[in-house]
Design a protein around this motif. Structure first.
Motif, PDB file in Angstrom:
ATOM      1  N   GLY A 153       8.652  -5.509 -16.502  1.00  0.00           N
ATOM      2  CA  GLY A 153       7.660  -4.472 -16.743  1.00  0.00           C
ATOM      3  C   GLY A 153       6.321  -4.715 -16.090  1.00  0.00           C
ATOM      4  O   GLY A 153       5.422  -3.873 -16.185  1.00  0.00           O
ATOM      5  N   THR A 154       6.159  -5.852 -15.386  1.00  0.00           N
ATOM      6  CA  THR A 154       4.862  -6.163 -14.773  1.00  0.00           C
ATOM      7  C   THR A 154       4.903  -6.190 -13.249  1.00  0.00           C
ATOM      8  O   THR A 154       3.875  -6.418 -12.618  1.00  0.00           O
ATOM      9  N   ALA A 155       6.069  -5.979 -12.641  1.00  0.00           N
ATOM     10  CA  ALA A 155       6.199  -6.082 -11.185  1.00  0.00           C
ATOM     11  C   ALA A 155       5.381  -5.001 -10.479  1.00  0.00           C
ATOM     12  O   ALA A 155       5.363  -3.843 -10.907  1.00  0.00           O
ATOM     13  N   PRO A 156       4.692  -5.345  -9.384  1.00  0.00           N
ATOM     14  CA  PRO A 156       3.885  -4.372  -8.649  1.00  0.00           C
ATOM     15  C   PRO A 156       4.720  -3.371  -7.846  1.00  0.00           C
ATOM     16  O   PRO A 156       4.199  -2.367  -7.367  1.00  0.00           O
ATOM     17  N   SER A 157       6.005  -3.651  -7.656  1.00  0.00           N
ATOM     18  CA  SER A 157       6.932  -2.737  -6.968  1.00  0.00           C
ATOM     19  C   SER A 157       8.340  -3.242  -7.243  1.00  0.00           C
ATOM     20  O   SER A 157       8.532  -4.192  -8.019  1.00  0.00           O
ATOM     21  N   LYS A 177       0.816  -1.205   0.000  1.00  0.00           N
ATOM     22  CA  LYS A 177       0.000   0.000   0.000  1.00  0.00           C
ATOM     23  C   LYS A 177       0.854   1.262   0.000  1.00  0.00           C
ATOM     24  O   LYS A 177       0.494   2.266  -0.607  1.00  0.00           O
ATOM     25  N   ASP A 178       1.994   1.219   0.725  1.00  0.00           N
ATOM     26  CA  ASP A 178       2.849   2.397   0.835  1.00  0.00           C
ATOM     27  C   ASP A 178       4.306   1.971   0.664  1.00  0.00           C
ATOM     28  O   ASP A 178       4.920   1.430   1.581  1.00  0.00           O
ATOM     29  N   ARG A 179       4.874   2.207  -0.504  1.00  0.00           N
ATOM     30  CA  ARG A 179       6.234   1.759  -0.808  1.00  0.00           C
ATOM     31  C   ARG A 179       7.279   2.490   0.029  1.00  0.00           C
ATOM     32  O   ARG A 179       8.394   1.997   0.198  1.00  0.00           O
ATOM     33  N   ALA A 180       6.962   3.649   0.559  1.00  0.00           N
ATOM     34  CA  ALA A 180       7.926   4.435   1.323  1.00  0.00           C
ATOM     35  C   ALA A 180       7.931   4.070   2.814  1.00  0.00           C
ATOM     36  O   ALA A 180       8.824   4.473   3.550  1.00  0.00           O
TER      37      ALA A 180
END
Length: 290
Positions: free
Chosen positions: A197-201, A178-181
């Motif tokens: 090119g398809t990775a969610p993060s 939800k929050d990559r940071a």
């Protein structure tokens, strides 16, 4: 109130074929990074995080690991006779207390998920930590300690993650959050080696987990996946449909000692952080590098 994480599982049944012939007779987990085996570094991390019971899932020819975590009376007597108190103290410091180390056998190489399932009766009905011994996590705060603190705050299941370059995400298990940071964030997706090119993060799974005991029932019926093995990731994806998973970002350095380059790099990193070695080692390294 969340249950305390008391037990940790260490899957150490792998063959270590990438290090043959070194691992023909010596388990890969017993290869040394500076002055202690890889498995000892990982157990040290677990102990520093407050783990009370250490569960090793072993395979054939892994008795050396069990011997390492046992008392060797002849050696202790010899050290005592020679007045080597410091060496005795070092060995005593790594020795698990009586009854706090368990060993169970994975009779066939059926995958990580199967190895975890083999520990089910020893773990029992409580959440547990899982540490992959190939992956050394080096940081100011032990990775597992951060995860246990996150579990105490949020409950549920936790996976340690760390960023990798976007162009390398296809090489790893990747999570979406939800929050990559955030240091700790709820996981929204897990995918094993996504197409470029398809990775969610760019957050990859680093080999440290805190799992609820409900994972065992899923592993018991989990069909074989990639590599014709029972995959832990497949069971976690299923479990995530009914239980929350959180990602805990590790900000230190990670070394994959299952690869030759990672193993050699780990030795350099740990040597350079050893106050008794770093200056002399740096000088020798400069000579080799020109």
């Amino acid at each position: 109130m969340t249950k305390k994480i008391r037990k940790a599982v260490f899957p150490v049944a792998g063959l270590g074929t990438r290090f043959l012939p070194a691992t023909k007779a010596v388990p890969k987990e017993m290869l040394t990074v500076v002055d202690r085996p890889v498995i000892q570094h990982v157990v040290d991390e677990a102990r520093a995080a407050g783990i009370e019971h250490f569960i090793f899932v072993t395979g054939r020819n892994k008795h050396v690991i069990e011997d390492h975590f046992d008392m060797q009376y002849e050696l202790d007597h010899t050290l005592s006779q020679r007045g080597k108190k410091r060496e005795q103290e070092i060995l005593a410091s790594i020795l698990p207390k009586a009854g706090t180390a368990s060993f169970t056998r994975q009779q066939a190489p059926l995958g990580l998920g199967h190895a975890v399932w083999c520990a089910r009766d020893i773990v029992g009905d409580e959440p547990f930590a899982l540490l992959l011994p190939d992956m050394l996590h080096k940081g100011e705060t032990p990775c597992l300690k951060e995860m246990i603190e996150a579990h105490a705050a949020h409950g549920g299941n936790h996976i340690a993650v760390a960023p990798v370059p976007e162009e390398e995400t296809h090489q790893y298990g990747i999570v979406g959050v939800k929050d990559r940071a955030a240091k700790v964030s709820e996981i929204t997706m897990m995918v094993e080696k996504p197409k470029q090119g398809t990775a969610p993060s760019n957050l990859h799974i680093t080999g440290r987990y805190i799992l609820q005991p409900s994972i065992f029932a899923l592993l018991a019926t989990q069909e074989k996946g990639a590599g014709n093995e029972i995959q832990l990731t497949d069971a976690m994806v299923t479990l995530a449909k009914s239980e929350k998973f959180h990602a805990v970002r590790f900000d230190g350095e990670i070394y994959d000692t299952g690869s030759k380059l990672g193993f050699l790099t780990a030795n350099m990193a740990y040597a350079l952080s050893d106050s008794s070695l770093k200056d002399a080692f740096r000088a020798e390294a400069k000579k080799l590098l020109g």
